[in-house]
Design a protein around this motif. Structure first.
Motif, mmCIF file in Angstrom:
data_model
loop_
_atom_site.group_PDB
_atom_site.id
_atom_site.type_symbol
_atom_site.label_atom_id
_atom_site.label_comp_id
_atom_site.label_asym_id
_atom_site.label_seq_id
_atom_site.Cartn_x
_atom_site.Cartn_y
_atom_site.Cartn_z
ATOM 1 N N VAL A 45 0.850 -1.198 0.000
ATOM 2 C CA VAL A 45 0.000 0.000 0.000
ATOM 3 C C VAL A 45 0.879 1.238 0.000
ATOM 4 C CG1 VAL A 45 -1.868 1.235 1.155
ATOM 5 C CG2 VAL A 45 -1.744 -1.260 1.354
ATOM 6 N N LYS A 46 0.585 2.174 -0.900
ATOM 7 C CA LYS A 46 1.277 3.458 -0.897
ATOM 8 C C LYS A 46 0.689 4.335 0.203
ATOM 9 C CE LYS A 46 4.155 4.674 -2.729
ATOM 10 N NZ LYS A 46 4.328 5.559 -3.900
ATOM 11 N N VAL A 47 1.565 4.884 1.063
ATOM 12 C CA VAL A 47 1.118 5.661 2.219
ATOM 13 C C VAL A 47 1.802 7.021 2.221
ATOM 14 C CG1 VAL A 47 1.004 5.741 4.744
ATOM 15 C CG2 VAL A 47 0.685 3.563 3.561
ATOM 16 N N ASP A 48 1.034 8.046 2.509
ATOM 17 C CA ASP A 48 1.556 9.405 2.561
ATOM 18 C C ASP A 48 2.572 9.555 3.699
ATOM 19 O OD1 ASP A 48 1.323 12.411 3.607
ATOM 20 O OD2 ASP A 48 0.651 12.377 1.526
ATOM 21 N N ASN A 49 3.608 10.364 3.449
ATOM 22 C CA ASN A 49 4.600 10.616 4.494
ATOM 23 C C ASN A 49 4.843 12.108 4.673
ATOM 24 O OD1 ASN A 49 6.445 9.966 6.510
ATOM 25 N ND2 ASN A 49 8.173 9.947 5.111
ATOM 26 N N SER A 50 3.863 12.914 4.331
ATOM 27 C CA SER A 50 3.977 14.344 4.581
ATOM 28 C C SER A 50 3.501 14.643 6.001
ATOM 29 C CB SER A 50 3.126 15.130 3.583
ATOM 30 O OG SER A 50 1.739 14.914 3.834
ATOM 31 N N PRO A 51 3.885 15.786 6.567
ATOM 32 C CA PRO A 51 3.382 16.121 7.908
ATOM 33 C C PRO A 51 1.856 16.100 7.979
ATOM 34 C CG PRO A 51 5.199 17.571 7.315
ATOM 35 C CD PRO A 51 4.884 16.762 6.079
ATOM 36 N N ALA A 52 1.180 16.520 6.905
ATOM 37 C CA ALA A 52 -0.283 16.532 6.910
ATOM 38 C C ALA A 52 -0.866 15.124 6.925
ATOM 39 C CB ALA A 52 -0.802 17.291 5.690
ATOM 40 N N GLY A 53 -0.108 14.145 6.423
ATOM 41 C CA GLY A 53 -0.595 12.774 6.353
ATOM 42 C C GLY A 53 -0.326 11.954 7.602
#
Length: 312
Positions: A45-53
């Protein structure tokens, strides 16, 4: 032929390294070196790694987590599940060209993602994986109230696999698990830089884990609470990158992390760091990690994080 095979096996055992598949009868995961359900399919699964995510949901249950460079010097996660599935995972983000090459070693896994650039559609269609998106498995995804797009998309892993169908079980991707190797450097903290992004790693001797610190801040904790997210082993894999044909909405070029060939590496386990080199001739081949003695570097049984760090 048998004599040659016997010599290779003797060398590996003498180095204290045990193949994750040897003598397992399918009950030991080649991804973690720990007992796992036989024949359980692989879901990435592709998962967000930005502070917002952040904080992440479900990443704590992954067998392997890849940290990949993306646009603007930032990163995304590719979380690989098989041994156990969380109730939910996310925020789910878009696929990248690097994902296809990384996952080629897994056989035919399912890959869940929110979408992709049009330029990548042909590559994904011809890849040895089962794509799962909101367009093909709408019921497996949901939007979470209180979060803004694009970091509000979450998925049910069990529903993702049901929609995928035919995803292959884990196979040998090159990891070798065993006792702590001799030597190495005592390390309690590492800061790893990906362009403008940073990831801290701190050794927790009580938990026996490298705690993951996104952005160099506090250890990551699941969105649902509980223990900090960590890894038994961290493979810092230095890779070359090249521009892909894909651009984001702002026009930034998406880098392609080259995970075939060879390069420098470092293995972090048990509060120590071991210099190594990785090699992988072709996308379908396992990634071999050897120490200066040209023998496999043993990973500690448990979850593995692989940091695909751009060279230079």
């Amino acid at each position: 032929m048998r004599r040659g095979l016997r010599v290779v096996l003797t060398l590996v055992v003498a180095a204290g390294v045990v193949s994750s598949c040897a003598g397992s009868g399918g009950r030991t995961s080649p991804l973690t070196g720990l007992p796992a359900p036989a024949g359980a399919p692989v879901l990435a699964v592709k998962v967000d790694n930005s502070p917002a995510g952040r904080p992440w949901t479900g990443v704590e249950d992954a067998d392997v987590v890849y940290v990949e460079p993306v646009e603007g010097g930032t990163t995304q996660l590719l979380a690989v599940f098989s041994s156990r599935l969380p109730p939910a995972v996310g925020p789910v983000r878009s696929a990248r060209e690097s994902d296809v090459t990384v996952l080629a070693a897994y056989g035919r896994p399912a890959l869940a993602f929110s979408g992709s650039a049009p330029e990548l559609a042909g590559t994904l269609a011809g890849a040895s994986l089962v794509p799962v998106t909101p367009g093909t498995a709408e019921g497996a995804f949901r939007r979470e109230a209180g979060r803004r797009a694009p970091v509000n998309l979450y998925a049910d892993p069990s529903a993702l696999l049901a929609a995928a169908g035919g995803a292959s079980p884990p196979r040998d991707i090159g990891f070798r698990f065993g006792a702590t190797p001799s030597g190495g450097e005592v390390v309690r903290h590492r800061d790893v830089v990906f362009g403008s992004a940073e990831l801290g790693l701190s050794w927790d001797a009580v938990r026996g884990r490298w705690l993951v610190e996104p952005g160099g801040g506090d250890p990551a904790v699941p969105a649902t609470g509980g223990e900090p997210i960590g890894a038994s082993t961290v493979l810092v894999q230095r890779v070359t990158t090249r521009p892909s044909a894909i651009r984001d909405a702002a026009g930034a070029v998406s880098p392609y992390a080259v995970t075939t060939g060879e390069g420098a590496a470092e293995v972090l386990r048990d509060g120590r760091a071991y210099p190594a080199r990785w090699s992988r001739p072709a996308p379908t081949d396992p990634t071999v990690v050897l120490g200066p003695d040209r023998l496999p570097v043993a990973f500690a049984p448990g979850p593995v994080w692989v940091l695909l760090v751009p060279e230079g």
